[in-house]
Design a protein around this motif. Structure first.
Motif: not given
Length: 214
Positions: A55, A57-59, A87, A161-162, A165, A169
């Motif tokens: 998981h 740094e993955k949204p 998650n 992805k970064r 994420y 968050y």
């Protein structure tokens, strides 16, 4: 050079943010946390380290931010935590670990929304590294022995992805200048130049330097 500052590093893929962070840590004689943060979060939360890696740094589309932040106030040893989707558990465990590490003294943390987690820490300096795409393509292609096309594809996917994420968050935008104390083009300054810039920035911050903007 001694410091009381905690440095958080956000970075575009291929901008050498990790290398800069580790080099700076050596200069300052402090710890640098990257994957090490995952190991500690796994140990302290009792969750499997593989979960953090999967998981990392993955949204996720199923994450309810307000719910998680409400639950965070109870800590990850509560019954509410045990009932969460995995998650959410991973994010909260990392969030808690980042704060614990920061409370132990100066260090460098790479990625994982550390700047957001430490927003209330006055001794935190948040930095974002970026570089033009061609510079990053050349770097990634060389490191991983890839064609330029494959390096570019990896860069675009990783940055996406970064970004997803971070944006999901936090209440900020990944890569936007307003989201950080300092943004540095490592493509222009290089690793050594970027480290020197950060050393100067840390000194200025610890001196409490302020200049009015008119």
């Amino acid at each position: 050079m001694k410091t009381n500052t905690i440095i958080t590093i956000g970075r575009q893929y291929g901008s050498a943010g990790r290398q800069i962070g580790r080099t700076l840590a050596e200069e300052l004689g402090i710890k640098c946390y990257d994957k090490e943060l995952l190991e500690r979060a796994a140990k302290e939360s009792g969750l499997c380290e593989e979960l953090f890696e999967n998981h990392d740094e993955k949204p996720t589309n199923s994450f309810l931010y307000s719910l998680v932040m409400d639950t965070y106030s109870f800590g990850y040893t509560s019954s509410a935590f045990s009932d969460m989707p995995i998650n959410q558990k991973v994010f909260l465990a990392q969030f808690e670990t980042i704060k614990k590490i920061a409370s132990e003294g100066p260090c460098i943390m790479i990625g994982r929304c550390a700047d957001y987690a430490l927003a209330d820490f006055d001794n935190c300096l948040s930095v974002f590294f970026h570089a033009d795409l061609q510079t990053r393509i050349r770097r990634i292609a060389k490191i991983y022995d890839l064609t330029d096309a494959k390096a570019k594809d990896r860069i675009i996917k990783t940055d996406k992805k970064r970004s997803s994420y971070y944006n999901y968050y936090t209440s900020k935008r990944w890569g936007d200048a307003d989201s950080y104390d300092l943004c540095i083009d490592s493509g222009k300054f290089g690793v050594d130049g970027s480290v020197e810039l950060l050393l100067n920035a840390i000194q200025l911050k610890e001196k409490g330097y302020k200049k009015a903007i008119y």
